[in-house]
Design an enzyme around this catalytic site. Structure first.
Site, short mmCIF file in Angstrom:
data_model
loop_
_atom_site.label_atom_id
_atom_site.label_comp_id
_atom_site.label_asym_id
_atom_site.label_seq_id
_atom_site.Cartn_x
_atom_site.Cartn_y
_atom_site.Cartn_z
N ASN A 20 51.32 38.44 58.72
CA ASN A 20 51.85 39.48 57.83
C ASN A 20 53.32 39.67 58.20
OD1 ASN A 20 52.54 41.75 56.42
ND2 ASN A 20 51.09 43.12 57.44
N TRP A 21 54.20 39.13 57.36
CA TRP A 21 55.62 39.17 57.71
C TRP A 21 56.24 40.55 57.47
CZ3 TRP A 21 57.66 33.86 55.35
CH2 TRP A 21 56.97 32.81 55.97
N LYS A 22 55.48 41.43 56.83
CA LYS A 22 55.97 42.79 56.52
C LYS A 22 57.34 42.70 55.83
CE LYS A 22 53.05 44.56 60.16
NZ LYS A 22 52.77 45.60 61.14
N HIS A 82 46.54 48.00 54.14
CA HIS A 82 47.20 47.98 55.46
C HIS A 82 47.49 49.42 55.89
CE1 HIS A 82 50.05 47.30 58.67
NE2 HIS A 82 49.53 46.09 58.76
N GLU A 138 49.96 50.73 57.22
CA GLU A 138 51.30 51.22 56.83
C GLU A 138 51.29 51.71 55.39
OE1 GLU A 138 53.37 47.69 58.18
OE2 GLU A 138 52.82 48.26 60.22
N GLU A 170 42.29 46.61 62.29
CA GLU A 170 43.59 46.80 62.92
C GLU A 170 43.70 48.24 63.43
OE1 GLU A 170 46.63 43.75 61.33
OE2 GLU A 170 46.71 45.46 59.99
N GLY A 222 52.19 46.92 66.34
CA GLY A 222 53.63 46.97 66.65
C GLY A 222 53.96 47.73 67.92
N SER A 239 49.22 43.78 67.79
CA SER A 239 49.86 43.21 68.98
C SER A 239 49.18 41.93 69.48
CB SER A 239 49.96 44.25 70.10
OG SER A 239 50.74 45.35 69.67
N GLY A 259 51.35 40.44 63.05
CA GLY A 259 52.61 40.97 62.53
C GLY A 259 53.78 40.32 63.25
N GLY A 260 54.30 41.01 64.26
CA GLY A 260 55.51 40.56 64.96
C GLY A 260 55.50 39.10 65.39
#
Ligand code: 13P
Length: 250
Positions: free
Chosen positions: A9-11, A95, A97, A167, A173, A212, A233-234
């Site tokens: 997920n590149w956000k 998600h 977010e 998640e 993150g 993470s 993510g990251g």
């Protein structure tokens, strides 16, 4: 046997240039990934570019959200047909977010899930508890409530068309990854809950862990009985790191 899946997920990250480089780098390393299903979810505007580069490889493309309606006056939304048109096979829905920052309710998330499904896009359905919820001991209740919204609208069989991503919000993150045992406990609870309604659906359903995850912890997490891959993510923003997770997943 459930096929292991690694989704990035590149956000809201990247530029025309950087996404091209990232997807090209992942594509270059795909020869060493033989078992895992690999999915990338770029920002919507870059999906055509990413699909173009990914074409001819085993990499699948997904969106980070999807409209619950099919067409019409829904300013700012992107329909399932549009996403298919630009090469998406998957769509992330719910998600944390989106839930926390943009007020998406369990019901709206369920409607987005339904829109993906009726249009042939596979939902990556995100659920998970906040730190406060975990500390008050309601993790399973929260996950249950989020899943029930989809079951109420679409029936338990609908879950065969997608994947669930557990998640925990406190792990996203933050560098604070759930331990393999903590994650496995929730995954087992989710599978058990679904098995009580339909054992076949539960057995075939892939449940990913997200929060993470990186090259160092992926193997231990994905090694758990009920963890069928990761939503990253990251660590999905560097080809080398993402590929290392794909290899660990194998
Ligand atoms: P991080 O891997 O950066 O914690 O993000 C997880 C996530 O939100 C994937 O959807």
């Amino acid at each position: 046997m459930r096929q292991v899946m690694v989704a990035g997920n590149w956000k809201m990250n990247g530029s025309s240039e950087s996404v091209k480089e990232l997807i090209a780098g992942i594509k270059d390393g795909m020869a060493s990934v033989t078992k895992a299903e690999v999915v990338v979810c770029p920002p919507a505007v870059y999906i055509p570019r990413v699909s173009g580069v990914a074409d001819g490889s085993a990499i699948k493309v997904g969106s980070q959200n999807i409209c619950d309606e099919d067409k019409g006056a829904f300013t700012g939304e992107i329909s399932a047909d549009m996403l298919k048109d630009i090469g998406c096979e998957y769509a992330i829905v719910g998600h944390s977010e989106r839930r926390a920052l943009y007020g998406e309710s369990d019901e709206l998330v369920a409607k987005r899930f339904a829109a993906a499904r009726r249009n042939g896009i596979k939902p990556i359905f995100c659920i998970g508890e906040t730190l406060e919820e975990r500390e008050s001991g309601v993790t399973n209740d929260v996950c249950s409530r989020q899943i029930d919204a989809v079951i109420a609208l679409e029936g338990v069989e609908a879950l065969t068309d997608g994947v669930i991503a557990y998640e925990p919000v406190w792990a996203i993150g933050t560098g604070k990854v759930a331990t393999p045992e903590q994650a496995q406990d929730v995954h087992a609870f989710i599978r058990g809950k679904i098995a009580a309604l339909n054992a076949d659906v539960a057995e075939g359903l892939r449940i990913l862990y997200g929060g993470s995850m990186n090259a160092g912890n992926a193997k231990d997490l994905i090694g758990q009985t009920d963890i069928d891959g990761g939503l990253i993510g990251g660590a999905s923003l560097k080809a080398e790191d993402f590929l290392a997770i794909c290899q660990a997943a194998e």
